[in-house]
Design an enzyme around this catalytic site. Structure first.
Site, PDB file in Angstrom:
ATOM      1  CB  SER A  41      -0.945  -0.001   1.204  1.00 56.24           C
ATOM      2  OG  SER A  41      -0.224  -0.095   2.421  1.00 56.24           O
ATOM      3  CG  ASN A  42       3.221   2.844   3.171  1.00 57.36           C
ATOM      4  OD1 ASN A  42       2.390   3.738   3.183  1.00 57.36           O
ATOM      5  ND2 ASN A  42       3.617   2.239   4.283  1.00 57.36           N
ATOM      6  NE  ARG A  85      18.899 -11.206   8.488  1.00 59.20           N
ATOM      7  CZ  ARG A  85      19.044 -11.467   9.778  1.00 59.20           C
ATOM      8  NH1 ARG A  85      20.196 -11.232  10.372  1.00 59.20           N
ATOM      9  NH2 ARG A  85      18.036 -11.950  10.481  1.00 59.20           N
ATOM     10  CG  LEU A  90      16.150  -8.035  11.423  1.00 64.67           C
ATOM     11  CD1 LEU A  90      16.778  -8.923  12.500  1.00 64.67           C
ATOM     12  CD2 LEU A  90      15.727  -6.702  12.001  1.00 64.67           C
ATOM     13  CG  LEU A  91      17.815  -3.450   6.015  1.00 61.74           C
ATOM     14  CD1 LEU A  91      17.654  -1.978   5.702  1.00 61.74           C
ATOM     15  CD2 LEU A  91      17.807  -4.275   4.737  1.00 61.74           C
ATOM     16  CG  ASN A 134      11.474   1.970   8.248  1.00 59.18           C
ATOM     17  OD1 ASN A 134      10.820   1.357   7.406  1.00 59.18           O
ATOM     18  ND2 ASN A 134      11.373   1.721   9.543  1.00 59.18           N
ATOM     19  CG  HIS A 136       8.456   2.333  13.733  1.00 54.50           C
ATOM     20  ND1 HIS A 136       8.703   0.980  13.625  1.00 54.50           N
ATOM     21  CD2 HIS A 136       8.054   2.549  15.014  1.00 54.50           C
ATOM     22  CE1 HIS A 136       8.473   0.402  14.788  1.00 54.50           C
ATOM     23  NE2 HIS A 136       8.077   1.328  15.647  1.00 54.50           N
TER      24      HIS A 136
END
EC number: 2.1.2.2
Length: 206
Positions: A15-16, A68, A95-96, A110, A112
């Site tokens: 949606s964003n 990752r 997670l980055l 980001n 939140h």
């Protein structure tokens, strides 16, 4: 200023992501363009949204990589190929590591669903309801190597109403996310957002 080239990272409904696409189509992102969607779930609805919008996608399955860092290096290659200036995290559920964050420090944002520093991490909406606060909201911030600890760019508050559930509160939070987040990207594209010398405070010109 040269046009800002954006990559959106998302994992779910999108949606964003769609709000960003709509803002670009309406000219609300100034000269910014969405060049890439990065998604860790090939079956996620956001992937079809990107296809429908004519946005390139890089879709991967994390389990197919040894770490990752391995898939993040591949993502960095995709970003470099498209000369990405800004990463917009929009419901990206991975997670980055510093491998991804450090090259884009100050160029990754980001959103939140709380008024940080309150209720960082997972299930911020549930945390707020459980704690019993009367006011919550959203925060748009730069990403650093902490958990929702990066410098805050913008916030918008939202009252918690009697009888609110996680679902009803989430719906109202998503509404303001989809308005505020594109506005922040537009300000960045216009060169109106910068970090203060202390590296903690963000200056937003009106």
């Amino acid at each position: 200023m040269k046009p800002l080239r954006i990559a959106v990272f998302a994992s779910g409904q999108g949606s964003n992501f769609q709000a960003m696409v709509n803002a670009q189509r309406s000219g609300l992102l100034n000269s910014a363009t969405i060049e890439l969607l990065v998604c860790d779930k090939p079956e996620a609805p956001v992937v079809q949204r990107a296809v429908d919008a004519g946005v390139d996608t890089f879709v991967f399955r994390p389990k197919e990589y040894s770490s990752r860092e391995q898939y993040e290096l591949e993502i960095l290659g995709e970003l470099a190929q498209r000369r990405i200036d800004l990463i917009v995290l929009a419901g990206y559920m991975r997670l980055l590591t510093p491998t991804m964050v450090n090259p884009y420090m100050g160029r990754m944002i980001n959103v939140h669903p709380s008024l940080l520093p309150a209720f960082p991490g997972k299930d911020a909406i549930g945390q707020a309801l459980e704690y019993g606060v009367k006011l919550t909201g959203i925060t748009v911030h730069f990403v650093d190597n902490g958990m929702d600890t990066g410098p805050i760019i913008a916030q918008q508050s939202l009252p918690i109403e009697a009888g609110d559930t996680a679902d009803t509160l989430a719906a109202r939070i998503h509404e303001i996310e989809q308005m505020l987040y594109p506005q922040v990207v537009a300000h960045i594209a216009a060169g109106k957002v910068r970090l203060a010398e202390d590296g903690r405070h963000v200056i937003v010109e009106q």
